[in-house]
Design a protein around this motif. Structure first.
Motif, PDB file in Angstrom:
ATOM      1  N   ILE A 189      94.848  -8.279 -21.971  1.00 24.03           N
ATOM      2  CA  ILE A 189      94.681  -9.689 -21.639  1.00 24.03           C
ATOM      3  C   ILE A 189      94.308 -10.487 -22.890  1.00 24.03           C
ATOM      4  CG2 ILE A 189      93.275 -11.340 -20.344  1.00 24.03           C
ATOM      5  CD1 ILE A 189      93.046  -9.199 -18.149  1.00 24.03           C
ATOM      6  N   TYR A 190      93.399  -9.937 -23.678  1.00 20.55           N
ATOM      7  CA  TYR A 190      92.973 -10.616 -24.913  1.00 20.55           C
ATOM      8  C   TYR A 190      94.143 -10.767 -25.889  1.00 20.55           C
ATOM      9  CZ  TYR A 190      91.082 -11.147 -29.596  1.00 20.55           C
ATOM     10  OH  TYR A 190      90.861 -11.573 -30.879  1.00 20.55           O
ATOM     11  N   THR A 191      94.953  -9.730 -26.048  1.00 21.67           N
ATOM     12  CA  THR A 191      96.065  -9.791 -27.001  1.00 21.67           C
ATOM     13  C   THR A 191      97.095 -10.844 -26.596  1.00 21.67           C
ATOM     14  OG1 THR A 191      97.190  -7.962 -25.854  1.00 21.67           O
ATOM     15  CG2 THR A 191      95.833  -7.404 -27.765  1.00 21.67           C
ATOM     16  N   HIS A 192      97.270 -11.038 -25.285  1.00 20.72           N
ATOM     17  CA  HIS A 192      98.214 -12.062 -24.838  1.00 20.72           C
ATOM     18  C   HIS A 192      97.682 -13.468 -25.148  1.00 20.72           C
ATOM     19  CE1 HIS A 192     100.226  -8.780 -22.711  1.00 20.72           C
ATOM     20  NE2 HIS A 192     101.248  -9.612 -22.556  1.00 20.72           N
ATOM     21  N   LEU A 193      96.411 -13.681 -24.906  1.00 20.63           N
ATOM     22  CA  LEU A 193      95.818 -14.975 -25.235  1.00 20.63           C
ATOM     23  C   LEU A 193      95.878 -15.227 -26.744  1.00 20.63           C
ATOM     24  CD1 LEU A 193      92.674 -14.876 -22.893  1.00 20.63           C
ATOM     25  CD2 LEU A 193      94.792 -16.189 -22.556  1.00 20.63           C
ATOM     26  N   ASP A 194      95.613 -14.188 -27.522  1.00 24.31           N
ATOM     27  CA  ASP A 194      95.641 -14.301 -28.976  1.00 24.31           C
ATOM     28  C   ASP A 194      97.060 -14.546 -29.475  1.00 24.31           C
ATOM     29  OD1 ASP A 194      94.101 -14.045 -31.497  1.00 24.31           O
ATOM     30  OD2 ASP A 194      95.446 -12.342 -31.841  1.00 24.31           O
ATOM     31  N   LEU A 195      98.036 -13.888 -28.859  1.00 26.34           N
ATOM     32  CA  LEU A 195      99.436 -14.060 -29.243  1.00 26.34           C
ATOM     33  C   LEU A 195      99.886 -15.495 -29.022  1.00 26.34           C
ATOM     34  CD1 LEU A 195     102.195 -12.841 -30.069  1.00 26.34           C
ATOM     35  CD2 LEU A 195     102.578 -12.336 -27.654  1.00 26.34           C
ATOM     36  N   TRP A 196      99.523 -16.073 -27.885  1.00 23.85           N
ATOM     37  CA  TRP A 196      99.918 -17.448 -27.581  1.00 23.85           C
ATOM     38  C   TRP A 196      99.223 -18.432 -28.530  1.00 23.85           C
ATOM     39  CZ3 TRP A 196     103.674 -19.500 -24.794  1.00 23.85           C
ATOM     40  CH2 TRP A 196     103.622 -20.868 -24.503  1.00 23.85           C
ATOM     41  N   LYS A 197      97.964 -18.177 -28.823  1.00 27.81           N
ATOM     42  CA  LYS A 197      97.190 -19.061 -29.694  1.00 27.81           C
ATOM     43  C   LYS A 197      97.736 -19.064 -31.114  1.00 27.81           C
ATOM     44  CE  LYS A 197      92.498 -19.665 -31.525  1.00 27.81           C
ATOM     45  NZ  LYS A 197      91.107 -19.113 -31.515  1.00 27.81           N
ATOM     46  N   LYS A 198      98.205 -17.922 -31.593  1.00 30.51           N
ATOM     47  CA  LYS A 198      98.628 -17.784 -32.983  1.00 30.51           C
ATOM     48  C   LYS A 198     100.124 -17.960 -33.184  1.00 30.51           C
ATOM     49  CE  LYS A 198      94.798 -14.803 -34.411  1.00 30.51           C
ATOM     50  NZ  LYS A 198      94.415 -13.472 -34.938  1.00 30.51           N
ATOM     51  N   ARG A 199     100.830 -18.488 -32.183  1.00 27.27           N
ATOM     52  CA  ARG A 199     102.274 -18.683 -32.306  1.00 27.27           C
ATOM     53  C   ARG A 199     102.660 -19.537 -33.523  1.00 27.27           C
ATOM     54  NH1 ARG A 199     104.636 -21.692 -28.385  1.00 27.27           N
ATOM     55  NH2 ARG A 199     102.571 -22.485 -27.834  1.00 27.27           N
ATOM     56  N   PRO A 200     102.015 -20.678 -33.764  1.00 21.64           N
ATOM     57  CA  PRO A 200     102.400 -21.486 -34.939  1.00 21.64           C
ATOM     58  C   PRO A 200     102.207 -20.727 -36.256  1.00 21.64           C
ATOM     59  CG  PRO A 200     101.081 -22.789 -33.409  1.00 21.64           C
ATOM     60  CD  PRO A 200     100.987 -21.364 -32.946  1.00 21.64           C
ATOM     61  N   TYR A 201     101.089 -20.004 -36.358  1.00 22.98           N
ATOM     62  CA  TYR A 201     100.816 -19.228 -37.575  1.00 22.98           C
ATOM     63  C   TYR A 201     101.863 -18.132 -37.753  1.00 22.98           C
ATOM     64  CZ  TYR A 201      98.598 -15.651 -40.478  1.00 22.98           C
ATOM     65  OH  TYR A 201      98.348 -14.699 -41.426  1.00 22.98           O
ATOM     66  N   ALA A 202     102.209 -17.446 -36.656  1.00 22.43           N
ATOM     67  CA  ALA A 202     103.206 -16.376 -36.727  1.00 22.43           C
ATOM     68  C   ALA A 202     104.575 -16.933 -37.117  1.00 22.43           C
ATOM     69  CB  ALA A 202     103.294 -15.663 -35.373  1.00 22.43           C
ATOM     70  N   PHE A 203     104.889 -18.138 -36.628  1.00 23.41           N
ATOM     71  CA  PHE A 203     106.170 -18.770 -36.972  1.00 23.41           C
ATOM     72  C   PHE A 203     106.232 -19.086 -38.462  1.00 23.41           C
ATOM     73  CE2 PHE A 203     108.949 -22.680 -36.980  1.00 23.41           C
ATOM     74  CZ  PHE A 203     110.137 -21.976 -36.810  1.00 23.41           C
ATOM     75  N   MET A 204     105.135 -19.552 -39.041  1.00 23.39           N
ATOM     76  CA  MET A 204     105.107 -19.847 -40.468  1.00 23.39           C
ATOM     77  C   MET A 204     105.238 -18.568 -41.288  1.00 23.39           C
ATOM     78  SD  MET A 204     105.089 -23.056 -40.589  1.00 23.39           S
ATOM     79  CE  MET A 204     104.872 -23.269 -42.352  1.00 23.39           C
ATOM     80  N   GLN A 205     104.589 -17.507 -40.843  1.00 27.58           N
ATOM     81  CA  GLN A 205     104.737 -16.208 -41.525  1.00 27.58           C
ATOM     82  C   GLN A 205     106.189 -15.746 -41.476  1.00 27.58           C
ATOM     83  OE1 GLN A 205     102.833 -14.402 -43.309  1.00 27.58           O
ATOM     84  NE2 GLN A 205     100.718 -14.901 -42.905  1.00 27.58           N
ATOM     85  N   PHE A 206     106.812 -15.944 -40.334  1.00 27.52           N
ATOM     86  CA  PHE A 206     108.221 -15.586 -40.152  1.00 27.52           C
ATOM     87  C   PHE A 206     109.105 -16.347 -41.135  1.00 27.52           C
ATOM     88  CE2 PHE A 206     112.156 -17.066 -38.031  1.00 27.52           C
ATOM     89  CZ  PHE A 206     112.857 -15.863 -37.984  1.00 27.52           C
ATOM     90  N   LEU A 207     108.868 -17.665 -41.276  1.00 25.88           N
ATOM     91  CA  LEU A 207     109.675 -18.472 -42.179  1.00 25.88           C
ATOM     92  C   LEU A 207     109.433 -18.111 -43.647  1.00 25.88           C
ATOM     93  CD1 LEU A 207     109.470 -22.019 -40.540  1.00 25.88           C
ATOM     94  CD2 LEU A 207     111.353 -20.378 -40.444  1.00 25.88           C
ATOM     95  N   ILE A 208     108.179 -17.842 -43.995  1.00 20.65           N
ATOM     96  CA  ILE A 208     107.861 -17.443 -45.376  1.00 20.65           C
ATOM     97  C   ILE A 208     108.616 -16.167 -45.746  1.00 20.65           C
ATOM     98  CG2 ILE A 208     106.026 -16.567 -46.890  1.00 20.65           C
ATOM     99  CD1 ILE A 208     104.097 -18.465 -45.416  1.00 20.65           C
ATOM    100  N   GLU A 209     108.595 -15.209 -44.829  1.00 22.43           N
ATOM    101  CA  GLU A 209     109.305 -13.949 -45.082  1.00 22.43           C
ATOM    102  C   GLU A 209     110.812 -14.169 -45.093  1.00 22.43           C
ATOM    103  OE1 GLU A 209     109.514  -9.828 -45.870  1.00 22.43           O
ATOM    104  OE2 GLU A 209     107.830 -11.233 -45.897  1.00 22.43           O
ATOM    105  N   ARG A 210     111.313 -14.996 -44.176  1.00 24.08           N
ATOM    106  CA  ARG A 210     112.753 -15.256 -44.122  1.00 24.08           C
ATOM    107  C   ARG A 210     113.254 -15.965 -45.377  1.00 24.08           C
ATOM    108  NH1 ARG A 210     116.722 -15.182 -40.245  1.00 24.08           N
ATOM    109  NH2 ARG A 210     115.509 -13.344 -39.676  1.00 24.08           N
ATOM    110  N   ALA A 211     112.420 -16.819 -45.988  1.00 21.47           N
ATOM    111  CA  ALA A 211     112.819 -17.542 -47.188  1.00 21.47           C
ATOM    112  C   ALA A 211     113.205 -16.599 -48.326  1.00 21.47           C
ATOM    113  CB  ALA A 211     111.696 -18.472 -47.640  1.00 21.47           C
TER     114      ALA A 211
END
Length: 292
Positions: A189-211
């Protein structure tokens, strides 16, 4: 960084370990730890085979989680192989005969059945389509084949949460009284709440790596036609996990190609959120990708 420094043991692990020792279940604890370590080693060796960088391995009372630098930018087949490499270890572990394990001091028939049950339960449990389990990683990879990063992530969180609710509800209905099981439920349950909360941060990490991903080994290409005035932020939302995206920018009667790493790099630059994709137009120099 050494392998040892990459391993993080969660405090709950030590609580459960001390409880097991105090209640006389130390040998069972050793079995669980051994099986979990072999499971995570399967993931780690598969990731290293594909030259992923291991950031850390977290050990919990009920399993482990491996963290890498892929951030969703590895090819689909690599994501699948790394995800199933852990559960596959339980298959050969289940076929180890008692006569072989019996050479270990104090290894009884009862412990052998515990060994079998531990491997079978971890195999089935990890294949559930729930984050951050291996089944959840497979679900995320499949969703990413057909949807861009943003949509795939949202649907993954929703579907994973749905399956998590079903799993927890089932445990309530069958009156599961194991502390171990409830700690696991709280963790999920905690990991799901954390996953939703950190979506913007994870997206930026994704773009940095994709660049920095110009590797043609990302063999599958998704084509997307966009208008010349499309904001870079909107274009970045159309990039897929594990798939190269070729943007065709409509200029007069022509379609000029731009690759996702070019768009991501420009978006991550100064004032990238204020720029449009037309600002990047120039004669393309990278044409080695297969767009079929």
């Amino acid at each position: 960084m050494t392998v040892r420094s990459r391993i993080y043991v969660h405090p709950l692990f030590w609580v459960v370990a001390m409880t097991a020792v105090a209640t006389g279940y130390f040998r069972q604890l050793l079995i669980v730890v051994t099986v979990v370590l072999i499971h995570e080693a399967g993931h780690a060796f598969a990731a290293l085979f594909f030259k992923w960088r291991l950031e850390r391995i977290e050990l919990f009372p009920f399993g482990g989680v491996i963290h890498t630098n892929a951030y969703g930018n590895a090819p689909f087949y690599q994501e699948v192989i790394v995800a199933i490499a852990g559960p596959l270890q339980h298959i050969w572990l289940l076929f180890i005969p008692f006569s072989l394990l019996n050479i270990l001091p104090g290894f009884t028939v009862e412990l052998y059945f515990f060994w079998l049950g531990c491997n079978a339960s971890l195999l089935c449990f990890n294949l559930l389509p729930i984050h951050p389990l291996d089944g959840g990683r497979l679900l995320y990879a499949v969703l990413s084949l057909f949807q861009n990063y943003s949509r795939a992530t949202k649907r993954y969180v929703i579907l994973s949460s749905f399956f998590c609710i079903i799993a927890v509800s089932t445990a309530v209905l069958v009156k599961v009284s194991s502390l171990h099981m409830w700690l696991m439920a709280l963790f999920l349950i905690y990991t799901h709440l954390d996953l939703w909360k950190k979506r913007p941060y994870a997206f930026m990490q994704f773009l940095i790596e994709r660049a920095g991903k110009q590797d043609p080994s990302l063999y599958r290409v998704n084509q997307k036609t966009v208008a010349v005035h499309t904001p870079l932020s909107e274009a970045c939302c159309e990039i897929h996990r594990g798939i190269k995206t070729c943007f065709y920018v409509e200029v007069d009667s022509r379609n000029i190609p731009l690759w996702d790493h070019q768009v991501a790099k420009a978006y991550m630059s100064t004032d990238g959120n204020k720029r449009v994709i037309g600002d990047l137009l120039h004669p393309p120099t990278e044409t080695r990708y297969n767009t079929q």
